[in-house]
Design an enzyme around this catalytic site. Structure first.
Site, PDB file in Angstrom:
ATOM      1  N   HIS A 116       0.815  -1.220   0.000  1.00 34.78           N
ATOM      2  CA  HIS A 116       0.000   0.000   0.000  1.00 34.78           C
ATOM      3  C   HIS A 116       0.848   1.269   0.000  1.00 34.78           C
ATOM      4  O   HIS A 116       0.382   2.330   0.395  1.00 34.78           O
ATOM      5  CB  HIS A 116      -0.964  -0.009   1.192  1.00 34.78           C
ATOM      6  CG  HIS A 116      -1.941  -1.153   1.150  1.00 34.78           C
ATOM      7  ND1 HIS A 116      -2.549  -1.677   2.262  1.00 34.78           N
ATOM      8  CD2 HIS A 116      -2.410  -1.877   0.100  1.00 34.78           C
ATOM      9  CE1 HIS A 116      -3.350  -2.679   1.896  1.00 34.78           C
ATOM     10  NE2 HIS A 116      -3.275  -2.822   0.604  1.00 34.78           N
ATOM     11  N   CYS A 127       3.957  12.070 -13.541  1.00 34.40           N
ATOM     12  CA  CYS A 127       5.329  11.795 -14.012  1.00 34.40           C
ATOM     13  C   CYS A 127       6.146  11.017 -12.978  1.00 34.40           C
ATOM     14  O   CYS A 127       7.294  10.686 -13.218  1.00 34.40           O
ATOM     15  CB  CYS A 127       6.048  13.079 -14.392  1.00 34.40           C
ATOM     16  SG  CYS A 127       6.600  14.067 -12.984  1.00 34.40           S
ATOM     17  N   ILE A 234       1.115  -8.524  20.115  1.00 37.16           N
ATOM     18  CA  ILE A 234       2.212  -8.817  19.187  1.00 37.16           C
ATOM     19  C   ILE A 234       3.597  -8.595  19.804  1.00 37.16           C
ATOM     20  O   ILE A 234       4.476  -9.450  19.709  1.00 37.16           O
ATOM     21  CB  ILE A 234       2.068  -7.937  17.917  1.00 37.16           C
ATOM     22  CG1 ILE A 234       0.849  -8.389  17.117  1.00 37.16           C
ATOM     23  CG2 ILE A 234       3.330  -7.972  17.069  1.00 37.16           C
ATOM     24  CD1 ILE A 234       0.326  -7.348  16.145  1.00 37.16           C
TER      25      ILE A 234
HETATM   26  P1  NAD Z   1      -6.463  -3.263  10.611  1.00 38.78           P
HETATM   27  O1  NAD Z   1      -6.550  -1.988  11.376  1.00 38.78           O
HETATM   28  O2  NAD Z   1      -7.590  -3.641   9.743  1.00 38.78           O
HETATM   29  O3  NAD Z   1      -6.217  -4.473  11.600  1.00 38.78           O
HETATM   30  C1  NAD Z   1      -5.238  -4.401  12.594  1.00 38.78           C
HETATM   31  C2  NAD Z   1      -5.408  -5.624  13.472  1.00 38.78           C
HETATM   32  O4  NAD Z   1      -4.347  -5.638  14.395  1.00 38.78           O
HETATM   33  C3  NAD Z   1      -6.713  -5.622  14.252  1.00 38.78           C
HETATM   34  O5  NAD Z   1      -7.426  -6.817  13.968  1.00 38.78           O
HETATM   35  C4  NAD Z   1      -6.266  -5.566  15.721  1.00 38.78           C
HETATM   36  O6  NAD Z   1      -7.012  -6.438  16.539  1.00 38.78           O
HETATM   37  C5  NAD Z   1      -4.839  -6.047  15.658  1.00 38.78           C
HETATM   38  N1  NAD Z   1      -3.952  -5.444  16.660  1.00 38.78           N
HETATM   39  C6  NAD Z   1      -3.751  -4.119  16.885  1.00 38.78           C
HETATM   40  N2  NAD Z   1      -2.799  -3.944  17.826  1.00 38.78           N
HETATM   41  C7  NAD Z   1      -2.413  -5.196  18.219  1.00 38.78           C
HETATM   42  C8  NAD Z   1      -1.471  -5.682  19.170  1.00 38.78           C
HETATM   43  N3  NAD Z   1      -0.709  -4.856  19.889  1.00 38.78           N
HETATM   44  N4  NAD Z   1      -1.333  -7.023  19.302  1.00 38.78           N
HETATM   45  C9  NAD Z   1      -2.105  -7.880  18.571  1.00 38.78           C
HETATM   46  N5  NAD Z   1      -2.988  -7.478  17.651  1.00 38.78           N
HETATM   47  C10 NAD Z   1      -3.146  -6.146  17.477  1.00 38.78           C
HETATM   48  O7  NAD Z   1      -5.092  -3.207   9.815  1.00 38.78           O
HETATM   49  P2  NAD Z   1      -4.693  -3.843   8.423  1.00 38.78           P
HETATM   50  O8  NAD Z   1      -5.169  -5.228   8.317  1.00 38.78           O
HETATM   51  O9  NAD Z   1      -3.262  -3.557   8.284  1.00 38.78           O
HETATM   52  O10 NAD Z   1      -5.530  -2.999   7.358  1.00 38.78           O
HETATM   53  C11 NAD Z   1      -5.578  -1.595   7.475  1.00 38.78           C
HETATM   54  C12 NAD Z   1      -5.074  -0.838   6.267  1.00 38.78           C
HETATM   55  O11 NAD Z   1      -4.752   0.484   6.685  1.00 38.78           O
HETATM   56  C13 NAD Z   1      -3.814  -1.398   5.726  1.00 38.78           C
HETATM   57  O12 NAD Z   1      -4.036  -1.598   4.386  1.00 38.78           O
HETATM   58  C14 NAD Z   1      -2.731  -0.326   5.929  1.00 38.78           C
HETATM   59  O13 NAD Z   1      -2.299   0.076   4.651  1.00 38.78           O
HETATM   60  C15 NAD Z   1      -3.420   0.864   6.508  1.00 38.78           C
HETATM   61  N6  NAD Z   1      -2.908   1.373   7.809  1.00 38.78           N
HETATM   62  C16 NAD Z   1      -1.568   1.429   8.024  1.00 38.78           C
HETATM   63  C17 NAD Z   1      -1.070   1.888   9.236  1.00 38.78           C
HETATM   64  C18 NAD Z   1       0.435   1.936   9.433  1.00 38.78           C
HETATM   65  O14 NAD Z   1       1.158   2.042   8.462  1.00 38.78           O
HETATM   66  N7  NAD Z   1       0.932   1.816  10.667  1.00 38.78           N
HETATM   67  C19 NAD Z   1      -1.944   2.285  10.246  1.00 38.78           C
HETATM   68  C20 NAD Z   1      -3.338   2.230   9.994  1.00 38.78           C
HETATM   69  C21 NAD Z   1      -3.783   1.755   8.762  1.00 38.78           C
HETATM   70 ZN    ZN Z   2       4.840  15.453 -12.521  1.00 44.67          ZN
END
Ligand code: NAD
Ligand code: ZN
Length: 244
Positions: A116, A127, A234
């Site tokens: 992503h 560009c 985690i």
């Molecule tokens: P999501 O928010 O859908 O899911 C995150 C999962 O992590 C949840 O199910 C939650 O229960 C679990 N979780 C959170 N903290 C935890 C911990 N400490 N221990 C265990 N489990 C934990 O995230 P996703 O599946 O990555 O999808 C969200 C989209 O949003 C992604 O595509 C991403 O691109 C984007 N996003 C990115 C960030 C980042 O870069 N840090 C932050 C928010 C969203």
């Molecule tokens: Zn450009």
């Protein structure tokens, strides 16, 4: 088998990470209670393209994020995966995250496959010229809170992330597939596994004969096909894997 034994027994481990690995770094995820999702509707790609107001709003949000999480450091999950990488167990990490924290933990940028994109810099949609955030911020402020266009070609400048409705990056998708098909242990860490096509990779790994581990404190739709589900924090689960 426990996580430690599964990793030891594996020839090649491919981690697949989501927002949950970065929550202990102070970056909220989308789908936990109180997550970003519950507060702000993401701006879909077509709306970004369609209006100057939406582009202004997208950049306002991006700068607010920078103020809140701009100095986030890798957490225990990132450090554990970086240890496995240095030990030669992990050829690369596939991530949905846009926060650059895998690179910051010591994994070579070439070995972090970003499905992503990356929010720590920007690019012209036409560009592909790269722009750094401080430059965008300065242009934005100088124009009275107006998102700048590309000085080279006039295209719109967007943070280098993939929005809903925007095409997936082809090279990253191809590399994620190669890693997924090359591993014998696929380690899903902190993803709700509801965002497609990213969520297809755990399934692809499993169908290809790899073992599947899911570490996530909330249930996911793939728990029943996993070889091991660890529904705990985690950082706590992965900390013992950090090599000192
Ligand atoms: P999501 O928010 O859908 O899911 C995150 C999962 O992590 C949840 O199910 C939650 O229960 C679990 N979780 C959170 N903290 C935890 C911990 N400490 N221990 C265990 N489990 C934990 O995230 P996703 O599946 O990555 O999808 C969200 C989209 O949003 C992604 O595509 C991403 O691109 C984007 N996003 C990115 C960030 C980042 O870069 N840090 C932050 C928010 C969203
Ligand atoms: Zn450009």
């Amino acid at each position: 088998m426990e996580l430690k034994d599964l990793i030891e027994a594996a020839r090649s481990v491919v981690p697949f990470t989501g927002a949950g690995i970065s929550t202990e770094c102070g970056i909220p995820d989308f789908r936990s209670p109180g997550g970003i999702w519950t507060k702000m509707r993401p701006i879909p790609f077509d709306e970004f393209l369609a209006s100057q107001e939406m582009r202004d709003e997208a950049w306002r949000r991006r700068f607010a994020m920078e103020d809140h999480f701009g100095d986030a450091k890798p957490g225990r999950g990132h450090l554990a995966l970086a240890s496995l990488y240095r030990a030669g167990k992990v050829p690369g990490v596939v991530t949905q995250n846009i926060d650059n924290l895998h690179q910051a933990s010591g994994i070579a940028a070439d070995h972090v496959v970003e499905l992503h994109g990356n929010s720590t810099y920007a690019a012209c949609l036409d560009c592909a010229a790269r722009y750094e955030l401080p430059w965008v911020k300065q242009q934005f402020a100088a124009a009275g809170d107006r998102a700048p266009d590309c000085p080279a070609c006039g295209g719109h400048i967007k943070s280098a992330t993939v929005s809903f409705g925007q095409a997936m990056p082809e090279r990253a998708m191809r590399r994620a597939e190669e890693l997924t098909l090359g591993c014998d242990l696929f380690l899903t860490v902190g993803s709700s596994l509801v965002v497609w096509p990213a969520a297809g990779f755990p399934l692809m790994a499993k169908r290809n004969g790899a073992r599947l581990v899911i570490i996530n404190r909330e249930p996911t739709d793939f728990d029943e096909i996993a070889d091991l589900v660890v529904r705990e924090d985690i950082g706590t689960v992965l900390a013992p894997l950090i090599a000192h």
